[in-house]
Design a protein around this motif. Structure first.
Motif, mmCIF file in Angstrom:
data_model
loop_
_atom_site.group_PDB
_atom_site.id
_atom_site.type_symbol
_atom_site.label_atom_id
_atom_site.label_comp_id
_atom_site.label_asym_id
_atom_site.label_seq_id
_atom_site.Cartn_x
_atom_site.Cartn_y
_atom_site.Cartn_z
ATOM 1 N N ILE A 120 0.863 -1.181 0.000
ATOM 2 C CA ILE A 120 0.000 0.000 0.000
ATOM 3 C C ILE A 120 0.898 1.229 0.000
ATOM 4 N N HIS A 121 0.618 2.149 -0.925
ATOM 5 C CA HIS A 121 1.455 3.331 -1.114
ATOM 6 C C HIS A 121 0.615 4.598 -0.909
ATOM 7 N N TYR A 122 1.311 5.666 -0.555
ATOM 8 C CA TYR A 122 0.623 6.919 -0.233
ATOM 9 C C TYR A 122 1.188 8.053 -1.077
ATOM 10 N N ASP A 123 0.301 8.866 -1.605
ATOM 11 C CA ASP A 123 0.683 10.027 -2.417
ATOM 12 C C ASP A 123 1.070 11.174 -1.481
ATOM 13 N N LEU A 124 2.359 11.497 -1.453
ATOM 14 C CA LEU A 124 2.847 12.551 -0.561
ATOM 15 C C LEU A 124 2.602 13.953 -1.113
ATOM 16 N N HIS A 125 2.344 14.050 -2.423
ATOM 17 C CA HIS A 125 2.209 15.382 -3.033
ATOM 18 C C HIS A 125 1.008 15.439 -3.978
ATOM 19 N N PRO A 126 -0.201 15.367 -3.427
ATOM 20 C CA PRO A 126 -1.389 15.443 -4.293
ATOM 21 C C PRO A 126 -1.516 16.806 -4.971
ATOM 22 N N GLU A 127 -0.845 17.815 -4.421
ATOM 23 C CA GLU A 127 -0.940 19.155 -5.015
ATOM 24 C C GLU A 127 -0.304 19.206 -6.401
ATOM 25 N N GLN A 128 0.451 18.145 -6.755
ATOM 26 C CA GLN A 128 1.075 18.119 -8.073
ATOM 27 C C GLN A 128 0.113 17.651 -9.159
ATOM 28 N N GLY A 129 -1.105 17.342 -8.777
ATOM 29 C CA GLY A 129 -2.114 16.972 -9.759
ATOM 30 C C GLY A 129 -2.382 15.483 -9.783
ATOM 31 N N PRO A 130 -3.339 15.064 -10.602
ATOM 32 C CA PRO A 130 -3.708 13.644 -10.672
ATOM 33 C C PRO A 130 -2.504 12.772 -11.032
ATOM 34 N N PHE A 131 -2.502 11.558 -10.470
ATOM 35 C CA PHE A 131 -1.402 10.630 -10.727
ATOM 36 C C PHE A 131 -1.974 9.267 -11.091
ATOM 37 N N THR A 132 -1.380 8.625 -12.082
ATOM 38 C CA THR A 132 -1.723 7.248 -12.416
ATOM 39 C C THR A 132 -0.435 6.465 -12.603
ATOM 40 N N PHE A 133 -0.514 5.162 -12.363
ATOM 41 C CA PHE A 133 0.665 4.318 -12.486
ATOM 42 C C PHE A 133 1.173 4.256 -13.924
ATOM 43 N N GLN A 134 0.296 4.595 -14.872
ATOM 44 C CA GLN A 134 0.728 4.567 -16.259
ATOM 45 C C GLN A 134 1.857 5.573 -16.517
ATOM 46 N N GLU A 135 1.965 6.574 -15.644
ATOM 47 C CA GLU A 135 3.018 7.574 -15.798
ATOM 48 C C GLU A 135 4.357 7.066 -15.278
ATOM 49 N N GLY A 136 4.362 5.887 -14.630
ATOM 50 C CA GLY A 136 5.580 5.362 -14.022
ATOM 51 C C GLY A 136 5.581 5.620 -12.531
ATOM 52 N N TYR A 137 6.286 4.770 -11.810
ATOM 53 C CA TYR A 137 6.321 4.883 -10.342
ATOM 54 C C TYR A 137 7.277 6.001 -9.957
ATOM 55 N N ASP A 138 6.820 6.917 -9.119
ATOM 56 C CA ASP A 138 7.613 8.063 -8.684
ATOM 57 C C ASP A 138 7.930 7.909 -7.198
ATOM 58 N N ASP A 139 9.184 7.502 -6.867
ATOM 59 C CA ASP A 139 9.565 7.257 -5.468
ATOM 60 C C ASP A 139 9.421 8.486 -4.595
ATOM 61 N N ASP A 140 9.659 9.657 -5.157
ATOM 62 C CA ASP A 140 9.601 10.874 -4.360
ATOM 63 C C ASP A 140 8.169 11.315 -4.069
ATOM 64 N N ARG A 141 7.236 10.759 -4.816
ATOM 65 C CA ARG A 141 5.835 11.158 -4.622
ATOM 66 C C ARG A 141 5.009 10.037 -4.007
ATOM 67 N N ILE A 142 5.105 8.856 -4.561
ATOM 68 C CA ILE A 142 4.306 7.711 -4.100
ATOM 69 C C ILE A 142 5.190 6.849 -3.207
ATOM 70 N N ASN A 143 4.879 6.796 -1.914
ATOM 71 C CA ASN A 143 5.743 6.159 -0.929
ATOM 72 C C ASN A 143 5.079 4.926 -0.318
ATOM 73 N N GLU A 144 5.787 3.786 -0.328
ATOM 74 C CA GLU A 144 5.262 2.572 0.296
ATOM 75 C C GLU A 144 5.178 2.754 1.811
ATOM 76 N N ILE A 145 4.035 2.396 2.388
ATOM 77 C CA ILE A 145 3.892 2.479 3.840
ATOM 78 C C ILE A 145 3.575 1.120 4.468
ATOM 79 N N TRP A 146 2.936 0.208 3.739
ATOM 80 C CA TRP A 146 2.538 -1.082 4.341
ATOM 81 C C TRP A 146 2.738 -2.194 3.325
#
Length: 912
Positions: free
Chosen positions: A206-232
């Motif tokens: 389970i991953h968490y979006d740390l920066h939703p202010e950057q706009g909509p995100f989908t996995f099709q754009e590629g995994y962004d470690d600095d934005r989408i962070n694994e928590i569980w």
């Protein structure tokens, strides 16, 4: 001063039901996060289990405990059963070696740590994917109030069951679920394993979006470690990976989950960096105070400071070192001790960047103890001793740090002058072996100068160094270990050997090893190695006497008490009853030595320094070894007093009383019992008391009366590490034999010196004075001969391209005499451009000295170290030194003529 950040807040989310016990606007601290997690899963019938130590117990495959499931390894493998099938815990973890190693990433991003706490829940053949996913989702949305629109999921590539649970039952949009990994191709994303072997299986994260202010995100754009962070991470344990990589199905399917406390705290605090939470603020505050910075700081400005990464690395590393030392780890030159040493030295180097000029980490460690002591009582129990060991290790490194940095700068400057961008492996090795600079630390400093290091050259030298100093691998006998085979069900950790040395028992489990078998018994009188005391030996005898097994060692393991046996008689058949018989004499001698260590400890604290604490021990039947904290050698008088005091306690025949089932607080606070540093204790403890002399928490075996020890004899006192001393001693018949041997040796010496024992000291002193006088006369004659010899060598000097070359063997009794030749030659050569090789056989070994005059070095760039290394191979040696003076030694003096002969060619090559 640094203001505390606001407590971790719980975001507003969906309205709570009317019967919810929680206030949406309440603030949640890390302690509350821990307790809420455990309460949530306890409500779902999970047994709350205490964290295991970060130093693994009886698991040679791990440097450190790196996940909550480590303590459940045998349970997952089906080798063990417990009275619960669901568990939850908050596990202390260190990932700084092996498969899971985050050491090099700390400080470079806001996600990685070497020490962290893992909130985990487990199922052992109970629930599986559906329940674990459902409860994790429930906890995140309804307990932590996370925004569902900021959560994303990854699964293993072909885990369609997981995909359906997430998308159909948890209502997660399919585009928020990403399939990853392919173990057939070597890609282990979303396939978790503890290490290279052991339990493993697919997982969903389970991953968490740390920066939703950057706009909509989908996995099709590629995994962004600095934005989408694994928590569980939810791991579905299905397989056991063996040494050749084969995945074998486990006897039951289990669940192993991990929610990182630091990352959860980061998310709840609305941060994007784990170091930006109150978990680290006390450490930062202490660092400011130690640096004398009492200016009030703005957190946001501090987090963006150029040197923030230095603070972050120190904060992480000091937590790791403190927790590991408090759990019994020690600094060393190999294994986990070496990893800890590297971590501490990295922290020290970052501290130097901040301005620390001397030891400081031990003071920061006290803050860690204070911050975490309520959650982990073992920190408060041993924190003071851990801080002392950290201080001693720091002092040792700081003594070498300035010199090491100076040599690094010299090496880097030479490389720059020669337009080289790589430091040689030899330079990196010398920094490591001589000044304690781990190569990764040298690499970091080199990178700061735009350089790299010769890893291949360094590793070759380090491997050679290790091979010459490595002892026996403690797990060497584990080669070829088979799987446990269940003979009968039941526990295998019942020790009855305090009151009985024989027992009737049965075998619970067995497995084949290279030297015989390992057995787990229903009950055992054999003491398993613990607290420095070696394991019992003895025999296991089959019911009819047809099968006899020799018990060679007894060890503790998570699965139970392990008896290592070999077959003495009969065919191995482990069904039915066995008579377990402890070797009585082995136990008795070991017990005498163990009680003697208690008397020794008390004597050290009373006769030398009350701050002394035990830092390690060995209690064997033939000897005892006691390591203790002290900064200088004990004097002969102190050793005499200690030995006399212990022997007085033996002669007074004090009763040794073992109190069992004592509440730990009662033992420490009311009985005054001393807890031994590095040992682990439960809520109830065993107290060993020698009235008026010693009261210690101890699980070992002891004599009934101090008189049973017989005699105590100290055989040596030495240093084993910075600030740690060691006493070795004997008791009983071993001590008596030592006294008798020493008396016989004195008699032989008296005969050799033509004296009697009573006058031996005077006779030896007179002979030594005569020897000193003769040595002075020899040195004087050697100087005169060196002067005459130097003149002759100058007359016979050869010349190569205008450079005077002298290469010869000379007669020298010592290296000092050989150096006298070299010094005389250097003085007589004056400003001439010349190189010299002098060789001699000294003490049946080859000794070489190479001199390059200052004029030759400046004009010709010829280096003594390069020349001597070219020729030292002829004497099976290796050398080094300064550009104008180098020395070498070798095991083959017969090669001296060849070395002398080869010198001219070495000079020609150097000039070309």
């Amino acid at each position: 001063m640094l203001p505390m950040p606001r407590p971790i807040s719980r975001r507003r989310g969906p309205a709570l039901s009317s019967n919810s016990p929680y206030d949406v606007d309440a603030m949640m601290t890390p302690n509350e996060l821990r307790s809420r997690f455990l309460a949530f899963f306890e409500k779902h019938d999970h047994r709350v289990v205490a964290s295991s130590p970060v130093v693994p117990q009886a698991d040679p495959t791990l440097l450190f405990t790196n996940a909550g499931m480590n303590q459940f390894k045998d349970l997952l493998l089906g080798n063990e059963t417990r009275d619960y099938t669901r568990a939850a815990s908050v596990q202390k973890c260190v990932r700084a070696g092996g498969k899971h190693n985050d050491l090099d990433e700390v400080g470079k991003d806001g996600r990685h740590l070497t020490f962290f706490e893992m909130l985990g829940n487990w199922s052992f053949g109970d629930y599986y994917k559906r329940e674990s996913i459902k409860w994790a989702w429930d906890f995140l949305l309804n307990e932590l109030k996370l925004d569902k629109d900021r959560l994303y999921v990854t699964i293993y590539k072909d885990d369609d069951e997981c995909f359906d649970i997430w998308t159909r039952e948890m209502d997660v949009a399919p585009e928020r679920v990403l399939r990853l990994g392919d173990i057939e191709e070597g890609d282990e994303e979303n396939f978790w394993s503890m290490g290279p072997t052991g339990p493993c299986g697919p997982c969903t994260e389970i991953h968490y979006d740390l920066h939703p202010e950057q706009g909509p995100f989908t996995f099709q754009e590629g995994y962004d470690d600095d934005r989408i962070n694994e928590i569980w991470n939810l791991v579905f344990m299905e397989f056991n990976r063996d040494e050749d990589g084969t995945l074998n199905p486990l006897p039951m399917k289990s669940v192993d989950t991990g929610l990182g406390l630091d990352r959860a705290a980061m998310v709840l605090a609305e941060r994007d960096n784990v170091f930006h939470t109150e978990l680290f603020t006390p450490i930062f505050k202490t660092l400011f105070e130690l640096l004398g910075d009492d200016v009030e700081r703005d957190l946001e400005v501090f987090y963006k400071a150029e040197n923030f990464s230095d603070y972050a690395v120190i904060a992480d590393h000091v937590r790791t070192v403190t927790f590991a030392i408090c759990d019994g780890a020690k600094f060393a030159n190999d294994g986990r001790g070496y990893v800890l040493r590297r971590i501490l030295r990295r922290a020290v180097r970052h501290g130097r960047n901040l301005g620390f000029k001397g030891p400081f980490l031990h003071k920061v460690a006290a803050t860690v103890v204070e911050a975490y002591g309520e959650v982990y009582p073992e920190l408060r129990a041993t924190g003071q001793e851990a801080g002392e060991l950290i201080r001693l290790e720091e002092e040792r490194f700081f003594r070498n740090l300035e010199r090491g940095l100076e040599l690094f700068e010299d090496a880097a400057a030479r490389a720059d002058a020669e337009d080289q961008k790589t430091l040689s492996g030899d330079e990196v090795f010398q920094l490591h072996a001589t000044f304690g600079f781990p190569p990764d630390l040298t690499e970091i400093m080199a990178e700061e100068r735009g350089m790299s290091i010769d890893w291949e050259g360094y590793e070759a030298l380090w491997k050679e160094h290790q091979e010459t100093s490595r002892g026996k691998d403690m797990y060497a006998d584990a080669a070829g270990v088979g799987d446990w085979v269940t003979v009968e069900e039941g526990s295998a950790d019942t020790f009855i050997g305090y009151g009985a040395l024989e027992a009737t028992t049965t075998v619970r489990k067995m497995r084949k090893i290279a030297t015989g078998y390992e057995l787990l018994l229903a009950q055992t009188p054999f003491y398993a190695e613990s607290g420095g005391q070696v394991g019992d030996r003895g025999q296991l005898i089959g019911k009819d006497g047809d099968l006899v097994l020799k018990v060679e060692d007894t060890q503790k393991a998570p699965i139970g008490i392990v008896h290592r046996v070999s077959v003495v008689k009969g065919e191995p058949d482990f069904k039915g009853e066995f008579k377990a018989v402890v070797d009585t004499r082995h136990r008795q001698k070991t017990a005498a030595n163990h009680t003697a260590t208690h008397l020794l400890h008390a004597a050290l604290r009373d006769e030398v320094d009350s701050a002394i604490f035990q830092a390690g021990s060995l209690v064997a039947p033939d000897r005892l070894r006691f390591d203790f904290s002290y900064g200088k050698p004990l004097t002969p008088e102190e050793l005499r007093r200690i030995e006399a005091r212990v022997n007085r306690q033996i002669r007074e025949h004090h009763k040794v009383t073992c109190h069992t089932g004592v509440d730990r607080d009662t033992a420490v606070d009311e009985m005054g019992a001393m807890a031994i540093f590095g040992e682990k204790y439960g809520d109830t403890v065993r107290v060993v008391e020698i009235p008026g002399e010693s009261v210690e928490l101890c699980g070992g075996t002891h004599v009934a009366n101090t008189g049973d020890i017989g005699l105590f004899r100290i055989t040596s006192e030495s240093s084993v590490a910075a600030g740690i001393r060691r006493i070795e001693a004997l008791t009983e018949e071993g001590a008596l034999e030592a006294f008798q041997n020493e008396r016989a040796q004195l008699q032989k010496l008296a005969e050799l010196f033509k004296s009697d024992v009573a006058n031996l000291n005077d006779r030896a002193r007179a002979i030594l004075e005569d020897r000193s006088r003769l040595e002075r006369e020899v040195d004087s004659l050697s100087q005169k001969l060196a002067n005459r010899g130097a003149d002759a060598l100058l007359d016979d000097a050869a010349e190569i391209d205008g450079l005077k070359v002298i290469a010869t063997s000379v007669a020298a009794g010592t290296r000092d005499q050989l150096m006298a030749y070299a010094d005389n030659l250097r003085e007589k050569l004056g400003q001439a451009e010349a190189v010299v090789l002098l060789a001699s056989e000294i003490d049946e070994k080859a000794a070489l000295i190479c001199v390059v005059t200052d004029a030759a070095f400046k004009a010709r760039k010829v280096k003594a170290g390069d020349l001597i290394n070219r020729v030292s191979s002829h004497v099976d040696g290796r050398g080094g030194g300064r550009p104008t003076l180098a020395q070498a030694g070798g095991q083959n003096p017969a090669g001296i003529p060849a070395a002398v002969e080869a010198f001219a060619d070495a000079v020609r090559d150097a000039l070309s």
